[in-house]
Design an enzyme around this catalytic site. Structure first.
Site, PDB file in Angstrom:
ATOM      1  N   ASP A   1     -42.037  10.030  21.598  1.00  0.00           N
ATOM      2  CA  ASP A   1     -41.293   9.715  20.371  1.00  0.00           C
ATOM      3  C   ASP A   1     -40.859   8.253  20.301  1.00  0.00           C
ATOM      4  OD1 ASP A   1     -41.483  12.104  19.095  1.00  0.00           O
ATOM      5  OD2 ASP A   1     -39.578  12.896  19.820  1.00  0.00           O
TER       6      ASP A   1
ATOM      7  N   GLU B   1     -24.196  12.357  11.171  1.00  0.00           N
ATOM      8  CA  GLU B   1     -23.517  12.435  12.470  1.00  0.00           C
ATOM      9  C   GLU B   1     -22.085  11.938  12.430  1.00  0.00           C
ATOM     10  OE1 GLU B   1     -27.875  12.455  13.057  1.00  0.00           O
ATOM     11  OE2 GLU B   1     -26.532  11.046  12.019  1.00  0.00           O
TER      12      GLU B   1
ATOM     13  N   GLY C   1     -10.503   1.770  -1.604  1.00  0.00           N
ATOM     14  CA  GLY C   1     -11.409   0.901  -0.862  1.00  0.00           C
ATOM     15  C   GLY C   1     -12.262   1.655   0.136  1.00  0.00           C
TER      16      GLY C   1
ATOM     17  N   SER D   1       0.828  -1.213   0.000  1.00  0.00           N
ATOM     18  CA  SER D   1       0.000   0.000   0.000  1.00  0.00           C
ATOM     19  C   SER D   1       0.858   1.258   0.000  1.00  0.00           C
ATOM     20  CB  SER D   1      -0.921   0.002   1.221  1.00  0.00           C
ATOM     21  OG  SER D   1      -1.814  -1.095   1.182  1.00  0.00           O
TER      22      SER D   1
ATOM     23  N   LYS E   1      -0.868  -1.446  -6.902  1.00  0.00           N
ATOM     24  CA  LYS E   1      -0.472  -1.888  -5.567  1.00  0.00           C
ATOM     25  C   LYS E   1       0.796  -2.729  -5.689  1.00  0.00           C
ATOM     26  CE  LYS E   1      -2.800  -3.235  -1.306  1.00  0.00           C
ATOM     27  NZ  LYS E   1      -4.130  -3.518  -0.726  1.00  0.00           N
TER      28      LYS E   1
END
Length: 623
Positions: free
Chosen positions: A428, A371, A157, A42, A248
């Site tokens: 809720d 989030e 990836g 990598s 790679k």
């Protein structure tokens, strides 16, 4: 007309940058072979990219790594850490010999980058987070008026992670033209080829759809990489994505584009010699390749002058929700500390961070319903010296937990506020109820967990959070609760408050938030019946006041914990672990023990054993 970046890219310099790329490969090979672990393949795929970026574009002073004037580099594909350490060593940040300490227990050159190295701003390696961090850094640069550039190197990836596209959307929305993402499209993942392999057009089209400028290049062609970086730096009208086709294991025949080499070092001596031979002669570092220094002198984040927010302004008995007091506290904090920034995930009118946005719009970032990216962006802001407060419903922070975990590893000053905690939110229903958040936040390394019960304690704890290093979690509630503390009451991280006490106490009740008020009501009713109860506000869940709790166990011999949270991992377990094991004590834990449901807040508290009536029943059984 050529940019200055391309004018300086002479044939001689291109050759020097290629020599550097091969040096980085050789370093990465030797590092991982010595460590007997790591990801050399990598590293090999991105060697030209790192060489060109570090030694032709990056403006960075290794003597002042935290200077805001420095360009920032985030290695989102953190498993390629060896090539980062190699580039830093070639830049003079480390000695070349130090590279051979990779992954050793006493080395800051860890297997994936962490801020144990002063040259790393955020920990990476949990893929799909670096772009969010970089967005936060770019926002911080804009806020601080710094003319630097933020680069993030990603793997192909990790673009399968939805958080990447959350970050891409926000970067475009805020026009972060000084942000460049480089995607190392080397085709191979850990166990299989990536989803789109070498189809660069897919990545180009997706980033363009998110409003980015894009360019596809041969990632092993120095001139193409430089031209793309030059265009990105010179055109700040929008963020830029450079989609680089790479191989790679590039440079080593038995590793090139071959499955099965992800995360595997070359350990066979014959293969090591073959690889070194194929990487070419070990030419010395080209003299002309040195890091560019920022044009402006080193600067650091603004420092607070030590001023403290003004005192709370509530009267005893006044009904105020702690979530509302959170907004008031943020505004007061922002008035005395310009480093304070706020973020929200489209809940600002419920978390009350809206108050901060109205007062300090330039220091507020609306992250919309994303989030994960909100927390990653907040971590990036915090890594640049801001004190970032990010808020949403407590339950929605669960989807960002890996980002919170990585913020703990990064040791950034991230402050999180989770509102609408527990069954007390009412109708809720369970999908909106934070019932796992205390367990989640307690488990984060180095975290602080605070749980205010009234408006005064909320304001005080928000101010404490700002001055407490690391990840701090504040749990706020939806219902209005009476103010029980005077405006001059002091609080401390790791402290607690004994609100009811006598020499005849038969049981101690530990509570915080909404259930504290239920416990106080139960204690007052029982007192009229001759049953004295000690009540302690455990507003600091982590660290917890073990000394006070142990003394209560010694004095009364019986403790009841009451929490609007699932039994596992919450206040009860924290309290029990904090009391000296040699202390004889009988325990009862009142908590939400089954799936929550919709209903009126009062009825839900009673149904799940958390109301004053149910607490009184439990006390009578123990007393």
């Amino acid at each position: 007309m050529k940019s200055r970046w391309m004018e300086e890219l002479t044939d001689s310099r291109i050759r020097s940058l290629q020599i550097m790329a091969n040096r980085l490969r050789r370093h990465s090979l030797r590092e991982t072979t010595a460590a007997k672990s790591g990801h050399p393949s990598s590293c090999f795929s991105c060697a030209e990219i790192v060489s060109c970026l570090f030694f032709h574009f990056l403006r960075y002073d290794p003597q002042n790594p935290k200077s805001l004037q420095n360009d920032r580099f985030v290695l989102s594909k953190g498993h390629a850490a060896p090539i980062l350490w190699a580039a830093l060593a070639e830049a003079g940040a480390y000695s070349i010999d130090q590279l051979l300490t990779l992954r050793k227990i006493d080395s800051e050159l860890e297997g994936h980058p962490t801020p144990r190295s002063p040259f790393v701003d955020v920990g990476t390696g949990s893929l799909g987070q670096g772009l969010s961090n970089a967005v936060g850094m770019a926002l911080a640069a804009r806020l601080n008026g710094v003319d630097n550039h933020v680069y993030v190197l990603m793997g192909d990836g990790e673009t399968a992670e939805g958080s990447v596209w959350e970050a891409a959307a926000l970067a475009s929305h805020y026009g972060l033209g000084h942000l460049t993402a480089i995607v190392d499209v080397n085709r191979l993942g850990q166990s299989d080829p990536t989803m789109y392999q070498h189809e660069l057009s897919v990545y180009v089209n997706r980033f363009e759809a998110f409003g980015w400028q894009t360019v596809a290049v041969d990632g092993h062609d120095i001139e193409q990489v430089a031209a793309a970086l030059s265009a990105a730096v010179d055109d700040d009208s929008a963020p830029t994505a450079i989609i680089a086709r790479t191989v790679k294991g590039k440079g080593v025949s038995f590793m090139e584009d071959a499955d099965g080499w992800h995360g595997k070092p070359v350990t066979d001596p014959a293969q090591v010699q073959q690889a070194l031979g194929e990487l070419g002669p070990d030419e010395p570092t080209p003299v002309e390749l040195t890091l560019r220094r920022p044009e402006k002198p080193a600067s650091s984040a603004p420092v607070s002058d030590g001023a403290v927010p003004s005192a709370p302004e509530y009267r005893i008995g006044q009904q105020v929700a702690t979530r509302e007091a959170y907004g008031t506290a943020l505004v007061k904090l922002g008035a005395v500390n310009k480093r304070v920034v706020a973020l929200d995930g489209d809940c600002k009118n419920s978390t009350y961070s809206l108050a901060f946005k109205k007062k300090y719009p330039e220091r507020f970032t609306e992250c919309y319903i994303a989030e994960q990216n909100m927390v990653g962006t907040a971590a990036g802001l915090a890594s640049m010296g801001q004190i970032a407060f990010a808020s949403t419903f407590a339950c929605f922070l669960t989807r960002a937990y890996d980002f919170i975990r990585m913020a703990g590893i990064s040791q950034v000053n991230l402050k999180l506020c989770g509102s609408h905690a527990g069954v007390s939110i009412g109708e809720d229903g369970p999908s909106q109820m934070g019932l796992e958040d205390l367990a989640m936040m307690r488990a984060v390394v180095g975290s602080t967990v605070l749980y205010p019960s009234d408006a005064v304690s909320t304001e005080r704890l928000v101010a404490l959070a700002a001055g407490t290093p690391g990840v701090v979690y504040l749990r706020t509630s939806r219902p209005k609760t009476p103010v029980i503390y005077s405006h001059d009451e002091d609080f401390a991280v790791g402290g607690s408050k004994i609100l009811r006490r006598s020499s005849q106490d038969r049981v101690t009740v530990l509570a915080a938030g909404v259930t504290l008020h239920e416990a106080l009501q139960a204690a007052d009713e029982l007192s009229k019946q001759g049953i004295q109860v000690r009540v302690i506000d455990v507003y600091s869940i982590k660290p917890i006041d073990g000394e006070t709790l142990t003394q209560a166990a010694l004095d009364t011999g019986k403790i009841i914990t009451v929490e609007d949270h699932y039994l596992e991992g919450g206040l009860g377990e924290a309290a029990r672990a904090a009391v000296d094991v040699s202390t004889p004590c009988q325990w009862t834990h009142l908590a939400v023990r089954s799936l929550a449901r919709s209903g009126p807040s009062r009825e839900l508290l009673d149904r799940f054993g958390l109301s004053a009536r149910r607490i009184a029943e439990a006390i009578r059984k123990m007393a």
